[in-house]
Write an enzyme that holds these catalytic residues in place. Structure first.
Site, mmCIF file in Angstrom:
data_model
loop_
_atom_site.group_PDB
_atom_site.id
_atom_site.type_symbol
_atom_site.label_atom_id
_atom_site.label_comp_id
_atom_site.label_asym_id
_atom_site.label_seq_id
_atom_site.Cartn_x
_atom_site.Cartn_y
_atom_site.Cartn_z
ATOM 1 N N GLU A 91 -5.432 -4.723 10.252
ATOM 2 C CA GLU A 91 -4.467 -3.816 10.585
ATOM 3 C C GLU A 91 -4.855 -2.768 12.122
ATOM 4 O O GLU A 91 -5.129 -2.028 11.984
ATOM 5 C CB GLU A 91 -4.373 -2.844 9.938
ATOM 6 C CG GLU A 91 -4.078 -3.215 8.145
ATOM 7 C CD GLU A 91 -3.337 -2.017 7.607
ATOM 8 O OE1 GLU A 91 -2.274 -2.676 6.705
ATOM 9 O OE2 GLU A 91 -4.121 -0.659 6.768
ATOM 10 N N SER B 161 3.101 -2.188 10.167
ATOM 11 C CA SER B 161 4.986 -2.395 10.425
ATOM 12 C C SER B 161 5.502 -3.094 10.339
ATOM 13 O O SER B 161 6.453 -3.791 11.507
ATOM 14 C CB SER B 161 5.178 -2.177 12.407
ATOM 15 O OG SER B 161 4.860 -0.007 12.056
ATOM 16 N N ASN C 207 0.963 -0.957 0.155
ATOM 17 C CA ASN C 207 -0.370 0.102 0.057
ATOM 18 C C ASN C 207 0.971 1.467 0.037
ATOM 19 O O ASN C 207 1.492 1.891 0.840
ATOM 20 C CB ASN C 207 -0.998 0.172 1.302
ATOM 21 C CG ASN C 207 -1.737 1.259 0.876
ATOM 22 O OD1 ASN C 207 -2.201 2.318 0.593
ATOM 23 N ND2 ASN C 207 -2.825 1.793 2.337
ATOM 24 N N TRP C 208 0.851 1.891 -1.453
ATOM 25 C CA TRP C 208 1.840 2.834 -1.092
ATOM 26 C C TRP C 208 1.279 4.279 -0.366
ATOM 27 O O TRP C 208 2.149 4.853 -0.111
ATOM 28 C CB TRP C 208 1.802 3.083 -2.596
ATOM 29 C CG TRP C 208 2.725 2.223 -3.693
ATOM 30 C CD1 TRP C 208 3.232 1.470 -3.239
ATOM 31 C CD2 TRP C 208 3.032 2.464 -5.265
ATOM 32 N NE1 TRP C 208 4.379 0.719 -3.991
ATOM 33 C CE2 TRP C 208 4.126 0.695 -5.298
ATOM 34 C CE3 TRP C 208 3.084 3.178 -5.854
ATOM 35 C CZ2 TRP C 208 4.728 1.439 -6.487
ATOM 36 C CZ3 TRP C 208 3.765 2.807 -7.146
ATOM 37 C CH2 TRP C 208 4.442 1.965 -7.506
ATOM 38 N N LYS C 209 -0.039 4.044 -0.037
ATOM 39 C CA LYS C 209 -0.554 5.419 -0.098
ATOM 40 C C LYS C 209 0.109 6.205 -0.331
ATOM 41 O O LYS C 209 0.167 6.693 -1.880
ATOM 42 C CB LYS C 209 0.164 5.517 2.050
ATOM 43 C CG LYS C 209 -0.346 4.667 2.873
ATOM 44 C CD LYS C 209 0.018 4.716 4.046
ATOM 45 C CE LYS C 209 -0.200 3.596 4.675
ATOM 46 N NZ LYS C 209 -0.125 3.693 6.497
ATOM 47 N N GLY D 8 2.148 2.155 11.237
ATOM 48 C CA GLY D 8 3.919 3.540 10.566
ATOM 49 C C GLY D 8 4.204 4.073 11.767
ATOM 50 O O GLY D 8 5.088 4.929 12.023
ATOM 51 N N GLY E 55 3.004 -1.262 4.887
ATOM 52 C CA GLY E 55 3.007 0.627 3.630
ATOM 53 C C GLY E 55 4.688 0.560 4.201
ATOM 54 O O GLY E 55 4.836 0.281 1.966
ATOM 55 N N GLU F 86 -6.884 5.020 7.978
ATOM 56 C CA GLU F 86 -6.935 6.554 7.153
ATOM 57 C C GLU F 86 -7.425 6.923 6.843
ATOM 58 O O GLU F 86 -7.933 8.061 6.801
ATOM 59 C CB GLU F 86 -5.632 6.305 6.629
ATOM 60 C CG GLU F 86 -4.086 6.060 7.042
ATOM 61 C CD GLU F 86 -2.756 5.822 6.877
ATOM 62 O OE1 GLU F 86 -2.903 5.189 5.644
ATOM 63 O OE2 GLU F 86 -2.118 5.122 7.502
ATOM 64 N N HIS G 166 -9.537 1.185 4.755
ATOM 65 C CA HIS G 166 -8.628 1.348 5.630
ATOM 66 C C HIS G 166 -9.273 2.603 6.988
ATOM 67 O O HIS G 166 -9.634 3.475 6.792
ATOM 68 C CB HIS G 166 -7.153 1.999 4.609
ATOM 69 C CG HIS G 166 -6.258 2.002 4.723
ATOM 70 N ND1 HIS G 166 -5.216 2.784 6.001
ATOM 71 C CD2 HIS G 166 -5.120 1.471 5.274
ATOM 72 C CE1 HIS G 166 -3.911 2.804 6.577
ATOM 73 N NE2 HIS G 166 -4.037 1.704 5.918
#
Ligand code: 13P
Length: 255
Positions: free
Chosen positions: A169, A215, A9-11, A175, A236, A99, A97
């Site tokens: 997650e 992570s 997941n490049w975000k 992160g 990520g 976020e 997600h």
């Protein structure tokens, strides 16, 4: 047999040029990927078509969008529908997600609608769930995640659910460098499978791929993938490095 999935997941990271270089490096380094392993690249919308062309012919690679709108079409400037993704043959889409739940205030009802839009368009949703730290500290993570599944994912019928993937997650591990231990990951994945089994039966639950995210790095992938209910990872930060992500893909394929 359940699919084993290493999903990047490049975000909102990488320029177009950096992204294309990364995909080329991954394709060169991960030639040994084969059934039941898959590599899924969840890239920003504007890169989907170019990455799609790059991975063409690499049959174990697939693309995912990072989101889609909960309505079919209309006057929603800046949004992307499931039908648009489907018309570009994008096979997967992340839904829910943490976020997006937090920064875009996505509600559980909207997530249920997004899941429906995906399956109507033959897009396989990767449904994300996971608890914040305060819930984990109170020991209420099982109830919290079960509710997330019930409020959104369970809008799907058994046939539709068999097209879906779940990603657990925990928000406190995203992160932060603080990965869930393999015991914590296994316990939650086992719980998720039991909750899905109670709703859809053992057979459907037994075939559901459940990914861990938070992570994940080359250095902890082996341990996580050794857990019987962990079928892969949603990665990520470490997916932005070709060497790190390649090592994660290799860990998965040998697990
Ligand atoms: P990190 O791997 O950077 O913790 O991110 C996990 C994640 O949110 C993947 O969707």
């Amino acid at each position: 047999m359940r699919k084993k999935i290493a999903a990047a997941n490049w975000k909102m990271n990488l320029t177009f040029q950096e992204g294309m270089e990364l995909v080329n490096a991954l394709l060169t380094a991960t030639k040994a990927v084969q059934e039941p392993c898959r590599v899924i690249l969840s890239v920003p919308f504007p890169y989907l078509s170019s990455v799609s062309a790059l991975v063409k012919g690499h049959q174990w690679y697939a693309l995912a969008a990072q989101n889609c709108h909960h309505l079919k079409s209309g006057a929603y400037t800046g949004e992307v529908s499931a039908a648009m993704l489907s018309s570009m043959q994008i096979p997967y889409c992340l839904i829910g997600h943490s976020e997006r739940r937090e920064y875009n205030a996505e509600t559980t009802t909207q997530l249920a609608e997004k899941l429906m839009r995906c399956v109507e368009e033959q897009i396989q949703p990767i449904f994300c769930c996971g608890e914040p730290l305060a819930i984990r500290d109170k020991g209420e993570q099982n109830e919290y995640v079960a509710r997330q599944l019930a409020e959104s994912l369970f809008v799907l019928d058994a046939d539709q659910l068999s097209q879906a993937v779940v990603a657990y997650e925990p928000i406190w591990a995203i992160g932060t460098g603080r990965t869930a231990t393999s015991e914590q990951a296994q316990a939650m994945h086992h719980h998720i499978r039991a909750v899905v089994a109670a709703q859809y039966g053992e057979k459907v639950a037994g075939q559901l791929s459940i990914l861990y995210g938070g992570s994940v790095k080359a250095s902890n992938a082996d341990e996580l993938f050794a857990c019987p209910d962990v079928d892969g990872a949603l990665v990520g930060g470490a997916s932005l490095s070709d060497t790190e992500f390649t090592a994660i893909v290799r860990s998965l394929c040998k697990a």
